[in-house]
Scaffold this motif. Structure first.
Motif, PDB file in Angstrom:
ATOM      1  N   GLU A 283      -0.905  33.563  70.093  1.00 19.22           N
ATOM      2  CA  GLU A 283       0.157  34.329  69.434  1.00 19.22           C
ATOM      3  C   GLU A 283       1.500  34.063  70.103  1.00 19.22           C
ATOM      4  N   GLY A 284       2.455  33.659  69.289  1.00 20.13           N
ATOM      5  CA  GLY A 284       3.816  33.511  69.770  1.00 20.13           C
ATOM      6  C   GLY A 284       4.526  34.847  69.738  1.00 20.13           C
ATOM      7  N   PHE A 285       5.461  35.058  70.654  1.00 25.93           N
ATOM      8  CA  PHE A 285       6.177  36.335  70.653  1.00 25.93           C
ATOM      9  C   PHE A 285       7.585  36.148  71.202  1.00 25.93           C
ATOM     10  N   LEU A 286       8.442  37.073  70.818  1.00 27.64           N
ATOM     11  CA  LEU A 286       9.819  37.115  71.332  1.00 27.64           C
ATOM     12  C   LEU A 286      10.084  38.505  71.876  1.00 27.64           C
ATOM     13  N   VAL A 287      10.757  38.566  72.998  1.00 27.12           N
ATOM     14  CA  VAL A 287      10.986  39.855  73.643  1.00 27.12           C
ATOM     15  C   VAL A 287      11.802  40.789  72.749  1.00 27.12           C
ATOM     16  N   LEU A 288      12.601  40.231  71.850  1.00 26.11           N
ATOM     17  CA  LEU A 288      13.461  41.110  71.036  1.00 26.11           C
ATOM     18  C   LEU A 288      12.658  42.040  70.136  1.00 26.11           C
ATOM     19  N   ASP A 289      11.365  41.732  69.909  1.00 27.50           N
ATOM     20  CA  ASP A 289      10.531  42.652  69.129  1.00 27.50           C
ATOM     21  C   ASP A 289      10.030  43.828  69.972  1.00 27.50           C
ATOM     22  N   TYR A 290      10.307  43.815  71.272  1.00 32.30           N
ATOM     23  CA  TYR A 290       9.705  44.807  72.160  1.00 32.30           C
ATOM     24  C   TYR A 290      10.738  45.641  72.918  1.00 32.30           C
ATOM     25  N   HIS A 291      11.983  45.623  72.468  1.00 34.33           N
ATOM     26  CA  HIS A 291      13.023  46.368  73.196  1.00 34.33           C
ATOM     27  C   HIS A 291      12.703  47.855  73.302  1.00 34.33           C
ATOM     28  N   HIS A 292      11.949  48.374  72.324  1.00 36.26           N
ATOM     29  CA  HIS A 292      11.584  49.805  72.371  1.00 36.26           C
ATOM     30  C   HIS A 292      10.680  50.127  73.567  1.00 36.26           C
ATOM     31  N   LEU A 293      10.108  49.098  74.187  1.00 37.52           N
ATOM     32  CA  LEU A 293       9.221  49.338  75.335  1.00 37.52           C
ATOM     33  C   LEU A 293       9.973  49.421  76.664  1.00 37.52           C
ATOM     34  N   TYR A 294      11.289  49.191  76.658  1.00 41.89           N
ATOM     35  CA  TYR A 294      12.039  49.215  77.923  1.00 41.89           C
ATOM     36  C   TYR A 294      11.793  50.499  78.726  1.00 41.89           C
ATOM     37  N   PRO A 295      11.895  51.688  78.109  1.00 39.21           N
ATOM     38  CA  PRO A 295      11.685  52.902  78.929  1.00 39.21           C
ATOM     39  C   PRO A 295      10.295  52.924  79.579  1.00 39.21           C
ATOM     40  N   LYS A 296       9.262  52.580  78.789  1.00 39.93           N
ATOM     41  CA  LYS A 296       7.888  52.574  79.309  1.00 39.93           C
ATOM     42  C   LYS A 296       7.756  51.543  80.438  1.00 39.93           C
ATOM     43  N   TYR A 297       8.389  50.395  80.238  1.00 44.02           N
ATOM     44  CA  TYR A 297       8.331  49.339  81.245  1.00 44.02           C
ATOM     45  C   TYR A 297       9.032  49.781  82.536  1.00 44.02           C
ATOM     46  N   PHE A 298      10.210  50.401  82.377  1.00 40.78           N
ATOM     47  CA  PHE A 298      10.944  50.861  83.574  1.00 40.78           C
ATOM     48  C   PHE A 298      10.147  51.915  84.335  1.00 40.78           C
ATOM     49  N   ASP A 299       9.456  52.792  83.586  1.00 39.52           N
ATOM     50  CA  ASP A 299       8.618  53.800  84.246  1.00 39.52           C
ATOM     51  C   ASP A 299       7.538  53.142  85.113  1.00 39.52           C
ATOM     52  N   MET A 300       7.067  51.979  84.663  1.00 39.73           N
ATOM     53  CA  MET A 300       6.046  51.276  85.438  1.00 39.73           C
ATOM     54  C   MET A 300       6.665  50.471  86.580  1.00 39.73           C
ATOM     55  N   ILE A 301       7.734  49.735  86.274  1.00 41.57           N
ATOM     56  CA  ILE A 301       8.171  48.698  87.217  1.00 41.57           C
ATOM     57  C   ILE A 301       9.021  49.256  88.361  1.00 41.57           C
TER      58      ILE A 301
END
Lengths: 346, 346
Positions: A283-301
């Motif tokens: 599966e190909g992917f682009l990060v621009l489809d996942y910008h809504h995950l930034y808060p969840k990602y920041f909570d983890m990272i």
């Protein structure tokens, strides 16, 4: 009275064919900029640019056509742009104040007048190095996070292979996989990078693909029972060799294919038939489809960074004069870790 | 006293390289079989074979190694096997009685002594032609069902492309897609098949790939706005052309790559980089992972067949003597619809 200064810029001379060269860009100080905004015009932000991100996808923007890229081409004669970190020098926009630190689309120049501040995000967490917002706390970080957790369906014990593993995205994917309890092997292109993978990034194994006569043999050495997850950053011969070594129900996240970006005709992949036999999902992917995950990602990272459970290596060059070489160096693997250009440190 | 008869068989002479030929097999009547089971030995079933399924995957079983196939190789000097329909002539197994009709693994011979009846399933619904159990009610049907509904994530209005569209699987995928409210285009290799696709199988459009100089141009003609779902049966140049025409977030179910099965070195696919730009998901699958869906599939397909809402076309040849030609014909597209060999009609 408002101060007018020279504004150094990195300008693309013309569209690029094949491998990009430093001489495809020029660093000029012809432009000037006023360091104060007109008080009677709202919605403007004046930035002092601090850190610029060098990313492989930018190669696609040097082509004459946007084919092969998901963003517009750069304009010859104009400064190039990318992601970066900047400081607000002046603002007539209600959301931004002088002194704010922001990340977002950044022009490769010392100062920028931004008429569309929607592309900027205020930086909230300043207890980490600001340059991190060009990578682990920016596009590369979210790319690694979304690509690994959303596309690869990782499980404890999975055998994970990451190519271009010491790069901005690869180093994070490998560490995320280790945090999931996976067995992780990375490939990179120098002895120094292999050391980094094993010692700093905690990969189980790593190998220099340039030292291998036969990539299939190399992969069989590290994955005698096959690969469950391949995080694809390079394409070409490596992908063909990986297909031979995937396990049944394996997953391939296609993040990039840097070995192919500068070829007129990309290399053919011959082993796709194995996708049937092995029921592989690619599966190909682009990060621009996942910008809504930034808060969840920041909570983890953010806690992982603070607790020292993630190592993040940057390759920072100083000054716009060195920016063309830094960008071009991505395609020969010159950078060790995330390539950043520091224009100013606040 | 038990009757002993000649048992005609289709025997593979030797492993096959390149395109299979009729002469790679021989039809012999050297073997004999007793048409009554020994009463003192339990667990046996004696079958009279009725219908044999000819399937492209069988090419892989003619290779010297199981590489490229998910089942064992055929054994030179022995009769080949596949899926089929048979009638129980005698049984010492508690689950089977004389007169039962069964489907499952079938040896290409007139009569078979089965020592492992686990591979047989009793046929419950006999109000449809028995030969249907070699296709629409067998492996091809479940392949179309699982591949389309489980892998392709179809939505009403999706633009669907099916290659080898008049074959056993393709004809069903196209009709399932029409039932979902999709726009459906198929490709095939003769004028007769194109007519079939448009008139009998209700495809919106169809084209003969052999008449097209440039497959990319052909696909752009039928999909000016791109393809959401590609059901891949052929591989090679068609896949490369499809990649150029996929829409963002498109799905490719890789069911087969028949154009590649007889090549020493499969053709290279050059356009995989577009998977990133277009965020394409491509997934290989095998029907054997979906056998648990048979009851659900039968609940759907049996009423559709009875109500005439699905058209199913078979290409039935009579007699084992014609079986090698029928099997070999798959690889030159000689069959129109599902290729079946009828040994006996009960």
């Amino acid at each position: 009275m408002a101060e007018v200064v020279r504004n150094k810029q990195v300008v693309l001379k013309d569209y690029v064919n094949g491998y990009p060269k430093e001489s495809d860009m020029m660093v000029t100080s012809n432009a000037t900029i006023c360091l104060e905004l007109p008080k009677n015009e709202g919605g403007l932000v004046l930035l002092k640019n601090l850190y610029l991100s060098c990313d492989p996808y930018m190669r696609g923007r040097m082509n004459n056509t946007s084919k092969g890229s998901y963003t517009d081409s750069f304009i010859p004669g104009s400064p190039i742009s990318g992601y970066g970190v900047a400081k607000v020098l002046d603002s007539t926009h209600p959301d931004f104040n002088k002194g704010d630190l922001v990340s977002g689309i950044t022009i490769w120049e010392e100062y920028s007048l931004v008429t569309n501040p929607k592309l900027l995000t205020k930086i909230q967490h300043t207890h980490v190095p600001l340059s991190y917002y060009t990578g682990i706390l920016g596009m590369a970080g979210l790319t690694a996070y979304a690509g690994f957790y959303e596309i690869c369906s990782p499980k404890k014990g999975d055998a994970v292979f990451v190519s271009a593993a010491s790069g901005a995205v690869g180093q994070l994917v490998g560490q995320f996989a280790k945090l999931c309890g996976c067995y992780v092997v990375g490939s990179a292109g120098s002895k120094e990078k292999i050391e980094l993978l094993k010692k700093d990034f905690n990969f189980d194994e790593a190998f220099n693909y340039k030292d291998e006569q036969d990539l299939d043999v190399a992969l069989k050495r590290y994955f005698p029972d096959g690969i469950d997850i391949y995080f694809e950053n390079v394409g070409g011969k490596m992908l063909d060799a990986v297909l031979c070594n995937m396990r049944v129900h394996g997953r391939i996240a296609v993040c990039g294919m840097i070995s192919q970006y500068n070829l007129d005709q990309s290399e053919g992949i011959n082993n796709l038939m194995l996708m049937i036999l092995k029921r592989i999902r690619m599966e190909g992917f682009l990060v621009l489809d996942y910008h809504h995950l930034y808060p969840k990602y920041f909570d983890m990272i953010l806690p992982l960074i603070q607790e020292g459970k993630i190592t993040y290596v940057e390759d920072i060059v100083e000054g716009l004069d060195n920016a063309p070489a830094a960008l071009v160096g991505l395609f020969s693997g010159k950078n060790v870790g995330k390539q950043v250009v520091a224009i100013a440190h606040e």
